[in-house]
Design an enzyme around this catalytic site. Structure first.
Site, PDB file in Angstrom:
ATOM      1  N   GLU A  19       0.814  -1.225   0.000  1.00  0.00           N
ATOM      2  CA  GLU A  19       0.000   0.000   0.000  1.00  0.00           C
ATOM      3  C   GLU A  19       0.844   1.271   0.000  1.00  0.00           C
ATOM      4  O   GLU A  19       2.002   1.255   0.421  1.00  0.00           O
ATOM      5  CB  GLU A  19      -0.941   0.010   1.205  1.00  0.00           C
ATOM      6  CG  GLU A  19      -0.198  -0.136   2.531  1.00  0.00           C
ATOM      7  CD  GLU A  19      -0.930   0.494   3.686  1.00  0.00           C
ATOM      8  OE1 GLU A  19      -1.318   1.671   3.571  1.00  0.00           O
ATOM      9  OE2 GLU A  19      -1.076  -0.180   4.714  1.00  0.00           O
ATOM     10  N   ASP A 132     -15.056   6.135  15.938  1.00  0.00           N
ATOM     11  CA  ASP A 132     -14.072   6.182  14.860  1.00  0.00           C
ATOM     12  C   ASP A 132     -13.609   4.759  14.591  1.00  0.00           C
ATOM     13  O   ASP A 132     -12.843   4.178  15.357  1.00  0.00           O
ATOM     14  CB  ASP A 132     -12.886   7.081  15.247  1.00  0.00           C
ATOM     15  CG  ASP A 132     -11.866   7.221  14.101  1.00  0.00           C
ATOM     16  OD1 ASP A 132     -11.971   6.476  13.106  1.00  0.00           O
ATOM     17  OD2 ASP A 132     -10.967   8.071  14.221  1.00  0.00           O
ATOM     18  N   LYS A 153      -2.922  -1.714  14.949  1.00  0.00           N
ATOM     19  CA  LYS A 153      -2.029  -0.748  15.567  1.00  0.00           C
ATOM     20  C   LYS A 153      -2.337  -0.592  17.055  1.00  0.00           C
ATOM     21  O   LYS A 153      -3.487  -0.459  17.450  1.00  0.00           O
ATOM     22  CB  LYS A 153      -2.137   0.590  14.831  1.00  0.00           C
ATOM     23  CG  LYS A 153      -1.337   0.550  13.540  1.00  0.00           C
ATOM     24  CD  LYS A 153      -1.419   1.833  12.782  1.00  0.00           C
ATOM     25  CE  LYS A 153      -2.594   1.774  11.861  1.00  0.00           C
ATOM     26  NZ  LYS A 153      -2.328   1.548  10.487  1.00  0.00           N
TER      27      LYS A 153
HETATM   28  N1  PSU Z   1       0.371   0.187   8.671  1.00  0.00           N
HETATM   29  C1  PSU Z   1       1.479   0.908   9.004  1.00  0.00           C
HETATM   30  N2  PSU Z   1       1.418   2.269   8.845  1.00  0.00           N
HETATM   31  C2  PSU Z   1       0.303   2.905   8.335  1.00  0.00           C
HETATM   32  C3  PSU Z   1      -0.854   2.132   7.990  1.00  0.00           C
HETATM   33  C4  PSU Z   1      -0.755   0.781   8.176  1.00  0.00           C
HETATM   34  O1  PSU Z   1       2.484   0.340   9.456  1.00  0.00           O
HETATM   35  O2  PSU Z   1       0.334   4.121   8.161  1.00  0.00           O
HETATM   36  C5  PSU Z   1      -2.079   2.839   7.426  1.00  0.00           C
HETATM   37  C6  PSU Z   1      -2.874   1.870   6.555  1.00  0.00           C
HETATM   38  O3  PSU Z   1      -2.993   2.466   5.290  1.00  0.00           O
HETATM   39  C7  PSU Z   1      -4.241   1.760   7.222  1.00  0.00           C
HETATM   40  C8  PSU Z   1      -4.377   3.129   7.797  1.00  0.00           C
HETATM   41  O4  PSU Z   1      -5.262   1.424   6.320  1.00  0.00           O
HETATM   42  O5  PSU Z   1      -3.068   3.313   8.372  1.00  0.00           O
HETATM   43  C9  PSU Z   1      -5.523   3.222   8.787  1.00  0.00           C
HETATM   44  O6  PSU Z   1      -5.985   4.528   8.811  1.00  0.00           O
HETATM   45  P1  PSU Z   1      -7.420   4.870   9.529  1.00  0.00           P
HETATM   46  O7  PSU Z   1      -7.176   4.558  10.974  1.00  0.00           O
HETATM   47  O8  PSU Z   1      -7.659   6.333   9.261  1.00  0.00           O
HETATM   48  O9  PSU Z   1      -8.429   3.992   8.888  1.00  0.00           O
HETATM   49 MN    MN Z   2     -10.861   6.750  11.260  1.00  0.00          MN
END
Ligand code: PSU
Ligand code: MN
Length: 293
Positions: A19, A132, A153
């Site tokens: 990605e 969220d 995460k």
């Molecule tokens: N994994 C990582 N770093 C990142 C991400 C994933 O090690 O920055 C990104 C991915 O693109 C994931 C996004 O889909 O963080 C999630 O963002 P949100 O919480 O806004 O959905």
């Molecule tokens: Mn979000």
């Protein structure tokens, strides 16, 4: 998405999707290109094909060229694209960095079955005050792609995210682990649906399940032991990053990039080192699967 709406330079089933949000918004700018090159190398070494996914002038593209990737990384404030704003970005012909959700959507249209990321998004902490939940979770229930991830995460509510995956009917397979990992931390305290230790068996399950459901799979691969961060230390940095995000009114799509970059700073690079190590490990496992499909 209709396959003729994308620019597909991938080799379909032999490819591993990577990605661009992770590269453009998840790591410092000077780290992104070396990381992308390293991931390419790791995937190729296993006999699979790396396929970096992003949006170029509105065109969802599977298999960015080095020039296109460089252009995305250089573009000022390239938007983070999830399944909600992908159509807007396409119609306006702008560039976009794809999150897990849109990388899955585009990978599925390109015929790619395996995808490596760092950590998927999920249910954010404090959701009882303000909801969220990452679009990544809904995408896992919609698109037939196996996502290799170090769990979710650690800045999220990991237990609630694990429950949400269950609700959505997304199978969570622990690769050589019985516990659901949390990014910098190997064991979140939550479990997996099944543990599989052998790459051949893992590839067999992925093939079986993608055929059976036409939906996504989580392959949970913990951060390498040497790169794990003790939870007590991590929580100190996270508390500060969270406080700052609240004070500055950071919300929506900006929360994750802000938190990751503050953690990298507050930890003196320790979370970055861990993040890079786990992404590489996930690319290795994803390539092992793709080369067997
Ligand atoms: N994994 C990582 N770093 C990142 C991400 C994933 O090690 O920055 C990104 C991915 O693109 C994931 C996004 O889909 O963080 C999630 O963002 P949100 O919480 O806004 O959905
Ligand atoms: Mn979000």
């Amino acid at each position: 998405m209709n396959p003729d709406q994308i620019n597909n330079r991938s080799n379909g089933a032999r490819s591993v999707a990577l990605e661009t949000t992770l590269l453009a918004h998840g790591v410092p700018a000077d780290t992104a290109l070396p990381l992308a090159n390293k991931l390419d190398e790791i995937v190729l070494a296993q006999g699979a094909d790396p396929s970096v996914i992003g949006v170029i002038n509105g065109k969802p593209t599977a298999g960015l060229t080095d020039e296109e990737l460089q252009m995305l990384l250089d573009a000022p404030e390239v938007p983070k694209v999830n399944t909600a704003n992908l159509g807007v970005i396409m119609q306006r012909r702008s560039h976009g960095a794809t999150t897990v959700s849109t990388t899955m959507e585009i990978a599925a249209a390109a015929g790619i079955s395996v995808f490596a990321t760092g950590g998927i998004g999920g249910v954010h902490r404090g959701y009882s005050q303000r909801l969220d939940i990452s679009a990544d979770l809904a995408a896992l229930a919609r698109f037939p792609v196996a996502v290799v991830t170090s769990g979710v995460k650690s800045l999220l509510d990991v237990t609630s995210t694990r429950e949400a995956l269950e609700t959505l009917g997304v199978p969570v397979i622990g690769f050589q682990t019985d516990s659901f990992p949390a990014f910098y931390i190997r064991d979140s305290g939550s479990g997996v649906d099944a543990r599989i230790d052998d790459p051949d068996e893992l590839a067999d399950f992925v093939r079986f399940e993608l055929n059976r459901t036409g939906r996504g799979i989580v392959i949970a691969n913990p951060v390498p032991e040497a790169d794990e961060i003790p939870e007590t230390r991590f929580n100190v940095w996270l508390d500060q990053a969270t406080r700052e995000a609240d004070e500055q009114g950071i919300a929506g799509r900006d929360v994750t990039p802000f938190a990751l970059s503050r953690l990298h700073e507050l930890s003196g690079g320790e979370t970055l080192r861990s993040n890079l190590a786990l992404v590489k490990s996930n690319a290795h496992v994803a390539a092992q699967i793709a080369s067997r499909l």
